[in-house]
Design an enzyme around this catalytic site. Sequence first.
Site, mmCIF file in Angstrom:
data_model
loop_
_atom_site.group_PDB
_atom_site.id
_atom_site.type_symbol
_atom_site.label_atom_id
_atom_site.label_comp_id
_atom_site.label_asym_id
_atom_site.label_seq_id
_atom_site.Cartn_x
_atom_site.Cartn_y
_atom_site.Cartn_z
ATOM 1 C CG HIS A 42 -0.235 4.120 4.157
ATOM 2 N ND1 HIS A 42 -0.854 3.969 5.371
ATOM 3 C CD2 HIS A 42 0.104 2.866 3.735
ATOM 4 C CE1 HIS A 42 -0.907 2.674 5.683
ATOM 5 N NE2 HIS A 42 -0.341 1.992 4.698
ATOM 6 C CB CYS A 69 -0.987 -0.003 1.164
ATOM 7 S SG CYS A 69 -0.303 -0.596 2.699
#
Length: 338
Positions: A243, A130
């Site tokens: 993120h 990710c």
Amino acid sequence: MERGYHVAIVGATGAVGLELLSILEERRFPVAQLSLLASKRSAGRTLCFAGAERSVQELTEQALAGVDFALFSASSSISKAFGPIAARAGAVVIDDSSAFRMDPNVPLVVTEVNPHALQHHQGIIAHPNCSTIPLVMVLKPLHLRARVRRVVVATYQSVSGAGARAVAELDRQSRALMTGEPASVSVFSHQIAFNCLPHIDAFGELGYTGEEWKMVRETHKILEDDSIRMSTTTVRVPVFRCHSEAVNIETEQKVSVQEVRHLLAAAPGVAVIDDPEKSHYPMPITVAGRDEVFVGRIREDLSHDRAINLWLVSDNLRKGAALNMVQIMERLCAETGR
Ligand SMILES: NC(=O)c1ccc[n+]([C@@H]2O[C@H](COP(=O)([O-])OP(=O)(O)OC[C@H]3O[C@@H](n4cnc5c(N)ncnc54)[C@H](OP(=O)(O)O)[C@@H]3O)[C@@H](O)[C@H]2O)c1
């Protein structure tokens, strides 16, 4: 039963599994039959899809029979054990664990970056980490224009990247500490609430963690260029979702800040929010739930005339996980009927 595909979600009760359910519904993927698979612990639990309650079944070899697409989102060991079984039974496996990512016979795909890699799959398609996904989405247009030579990146990764138990741990620790109670630690190696952990995955070669090596190796595989020099530091931060990454990119040819802005604004799946005077830049709280990779703070590197700095934020459960998996299925269906 409508016309469509038999889709199985392995890890349906997890953080990514639940996001897969909502994205399949949101994007109206033609699901004719849905198998929700998880561990024995979850067998009999129900999850809602398309307005109906569906039962979760234990993952077994039999549960993978007759499946068109098997979306694996449990763990590397589960993928290694059951992925090949599903593929042999005729399913196209899309796996978001690290089990097959570096296998030369398995394409590692970000749909906006290297969809051509899907053409030669042999039943298993790997989905990148990710943190790698948003990075390669930003590097690709710059690499095409000016050849990226070196990347230095530090990540600020949310707890949902470590799964549902990690989300519960940040929640529990934050509440405990705010009421003067001690914070018990079980998922991470230290308290995560009000803290930052420069430690994601196990420490390995040269003092870099597994997560740091994944970003390097996966970027090379996806961009098909091992010559890009990379230095990575991955950090877990007390954020629930999204993120962020601070990225320094050195290119062979000089590219102006203005041109970088244009290239990124035109890149598929990337959006630029970059108006520092108005304090406009991407942040986890504004990017959560969004599909694009958001980029801001684009500026020259004061120490190098062919390098730029930027800040990116991406929803790790969407483009970093479930959305890219569904987009891979959509592409396969559009191009080959499967
Ligand atoms: N979270 C992210 O942002 C992200 C992004 C990219 C890739 N990934 C990868 O996606 C995978 C899942 O991550 P997650 O964050 O969703 O983790 P999670 O919230 O911990 O969910 C794990 C899932 O795996 C299932 N599972 C565990 N043991 C099993 C077994 N023996 N048999 C069948 N199912 C089993 C769990 O079922 P029970 O509920 O029954 O335990 C649960 O559904 C991991 O490989 C991770 O590396 C995650």
